[in-house]
Design a protein around this motif. Structure first.
Motif, mmCIF file in Angstrom:
data_model
loop_
_atom_site.group_PDB
_atom_site.id
_atom_site.type_symbol
_atom_site.label_atom_id
_atom_site.label_comp_id
_atom_site.label_asym_id
_atom_site.label_seq_id
_atom_site.Cartn_x
_atom_site.Cartn_y
_atom_site.Cartn_z
ATOM 1 N N ARG A 97 6.890 8.061 -1.362
ATOM 2 C CA ARG A 97 6.468 7.374 -0.204
ATOM 3 C C ARG A 97 7.794 7.080 0.765
ATOM 4 O O ARG A 97 7.768 6.652 1.981
ATOM 5 C CB ARG A 97 5.962 6.124 -0.164
ATOM 6 N N GLY A 252 2.290 0.204 -3.227
ATOM 7 C CA GLY A 252 3.020 1.513 -3.914
ATOM 8 C C GLY A 252 2.728 1.456 -5.373
ATOM 9 O O GLY A 252 2.764 2.566 -6.068
ATOM 10 N N PHE A 255 -0.949 2.509 -6.310
ATOM 11 C CA PHE A 255 -0.902 3.563 -5.959
ATOM 12 C C PHE A 255 -0.620 4.660 -7.000
ATOM 13 O O PHE A 255 -1.125 5.399 -7.509
ATOM 14 C CB PHE A 255 -0.434 4.254 -4.666
ATOM 15 N N SER A 291 -3.092 7.799 0.329
ATOM 16 C CA SER A 291 -3.133 6.340 0.350
ATOM 17 C C SER A 291 -4.660 5.591 0.101
ATOM 18 O O SER A 291 -4.666 4.644 -0.542
ATOM 19 C CB SER A 291 -2.459 5.919 1.554
ATOM 20 N N SER A 292 -5.547 6.385 0.870
ATOM 21 C CA SER A 292 -6.784 5.736 0.881
ATOM 22 C C SER A 292 -7.924 6.661 0.100
ATOM 23 O O SER A 292 -7.620 7.707 -0.003
ATOM 24 C CB SER A 292 -7.245 5.458 2.251
ATOM 25 N N SER A 409 -7.479 1.094 6.593
ATOM 26 C CA SER A 409 -6.487 1.746 6.992
ATOM 27 C C SER A 409 -6.724 2.061 8.729
ATOM 28 O O SER A 409 -5.716 1.913 9.545
ATOM 29 C CB SER A 409 -6.085 3.182 6.464
#
Length: 513
Positions: A97, A252, A255, A291-292, A409
């Protein structure tokens, strides 16, 4: 389809075919990977292609060097190799990221983990070392060929940027996203950013033509913007103060943990089954983790569908076409034809492009095994089964462990957009180019996320309507706000009306949670 896209497809196809042919003639191992790296490194403009090629070569060099060092320690010690792979993957996913260095760290971690899994299939350290050096040669050849070709026939960033603006001015469906245009503008200078902001406002004025409002204001704004586009001037507007952006370290860590858990579960499963051909399950976990949940499931679908189509093309070629081919010429024609088809998909919409790359990779792995063409269909079966295993692992982990809905998001992006537009209206002065582009970029991103939210697991269609309902009126408020603020002194009545509309949209977005 425009000429620039045809030229890019031809360049990608020619480079991949040339490299694959050379590898076949000289019996170089793993030719499929070299051809695939060409497709990944070939981007829309030559600067991005060269930068990506250099980054990929650096990442491959570092990863292979570290992997050889790790072989000295863990080749006979799974108890050391598995924890090392876990730590490396967690770090790669977490640091992916980081804006500039993240992709290089991610690619280095990916190659390091994948090369460590080769120990199960090739326990001989000398053979492993030779294979890694061949792999480094493949990456070097691909990452050298692409920049050389781009320097000869590649498109300059300024030309790509100008074409992107022309598409939007003419009302055609944009082939370049606003985010990519903003990235190009940041490299070309403030004048380019100002031109992009003018084009964005012209699009907004055109979209407001059928809405209720002051048509005279829209016409004055349109004429002024067209004059600015033909005779750009220096910008006098002051950008909004930058809001401090804090990186969410907890998100983070979560994830990276989810992606690592899914990948290591796949590794343990196929190691327990003694089925090393399912290594593609780990690769799936690396490249589809987003991310999602909705974004991840969408990319999983693209990977599976692309691999299935490419596998079918490879299977048909092996069974029906290879037996009637007498020399390498027929293979080159077949390879180039399928690659051209794959690049046609890979250069299409960003929502579909990943499927084109997966089609090419599956086809390459099917028809180019070891040092040349083959008649073995086992690798196609293993690749598809591995992708299915990776899809199952990622879907289960990302939908059950700290799930991040795509709708959430989208709401976050809408909230950021509304906040920025409210500050612009409160300032009551012409907005700066950077703020105009940022707001328009958030609108485009929110629209994309609302579309992908339908891929969220367990989300009913009714819950997706609220963010989508906000998009169109919010785009109108943004367009009217820019038109209102461009005229000085600002009409306070109109400005307050727009602020009230923003507040109502903000409440609707908040209540939908």
């Amino acid at each position: 389809m425009n000429r620039a896209r045809w030229a890019r497809m031809a360049s990608m196809t020619g480079c991949a075919t040339f490299l694959a042919t050379v590898f076949l003639v000289y019996r170089v191992p793993l030719p499929a990977y070299g051809a695939y790296v060409v497709l990944m490194a070939s981007q829309r403009d030559l600067v991005t292609s060269i930068t990506l090629s250099i980054g990929a070569l650096a990442a491959a060099t570092v990863a292979i060097a570290f992997s050889i060092v790790l072989y000295m320690l863990d080749v006979d010690e799974p108890a050391l190799r598995i924890p090392a792979m876990t730590v490396v993957m967690f770090g790669a996913m977490y640091f992916s990221r980081i804006p500039k260095l993240g992709p290089v760290l991610f690619l280095s971690g990916f190659l390091l983990v994948v090369t460590q899994t080769l120990v199960d299939q090739i326990p001989d350290t000398e053979a492993l070392t030779h294979l890694l050096l061949w792999l480094l040669l493949l990456v070097f050849c691909a990452c050298t060929l692409v920049p050389l070709v781009e320097l000869l026939i590649g498109r300059r960033p300024a030309l790509v940027f100008a074409d992107g603006l022309q598409e939007r001015v003419s009302g055609a469906t944009p082939s370049i996203s606003l985010r990519e245009l903003a990235s190009l503008a940041s490299r070309l200078g403030p004048q380019a950013l100002r031109r992009l902001a003018v084009v964005v406002q012209l699009e907004q004025v055109a979209s407001l033509g059928a809405s209720q409002g002051d048509k005279t204001l829209l016409e004055r704004t349109r004429r002024d913007l067209e004059r600015q586009l033909e005779h750009p001037a220096d910008e006098n507007a002051t950008p909004l103060p930058a809001t401090p952006s804090r990186q969410d370290h907890i998100a983070g860590v979560r994830f990276a943990f989810k992606a690592t858990l899914a990948a290591m579960a796949c590794y343990i499963i196929y190691s327990g089954l003694d089925w090393s051909g399912l290594r593609t399950s780990i690769i799936t976990c690396f490249f589809v983790a987003l991310s999602s949940t909705g974004e991840t499931i969408h990319k999983l679908g693209l990977r599976l569908s692309g691999a299935l189509i490419g596998g079918v093309l490879a299977g048909v070629s092996i069974v029906f076409l290879f037996p009637v081919m007498d020399d390498i010429g027929g293979f080159v024609v077949l390879f180039a034809s399928v690659t051209l088809l794959c690049t046609w998909v890979a250069t299409s919409s960003p929502l579909l492009a990943y499927a084109g790359l997966q089609m090419a990779f599956a086809f390459y792995l099917g028809v180019l095994q070891d040092t040349g063409p083959t008649d073995d269909l086992t690798i196609l079966r293993d690749r598809l089964v591995g992708i299915v295993l990776g899809n199952i692992a990622m879907s289960l982990v990302f939908s059950t462990l700290w799930p991040v809905g795509t709708k959430a998001s989208a709401r976050a992006v809408l909230a950021r957009l509304i906040g920025r537009q409210r500050r612009l209206l409160d300032a009551a002065r012409p907005p700066a180019a950077v703020d105009i582009v940022a707001v328009a970029g958030d609108l485009e991103e929110a629209s994309r996320l609302c579309l992908l939210a339908s891929f969220d697991i367990g989300t009913s269609p009714d819950t997706l309507l609220a963010p989508r309902r906000v998009l169109m009126p919010l785009a109108h408020v943004v367009g009217w706000s820019n038109a209102c603020l461009a005229e000085q002194p600002v009409d306070d009545v109109r400005r307050m009306s727009l602020l009230e509309a923003l507040d109502a949209l903000d409440r609707e977005t908040t209540d939908a949670r």
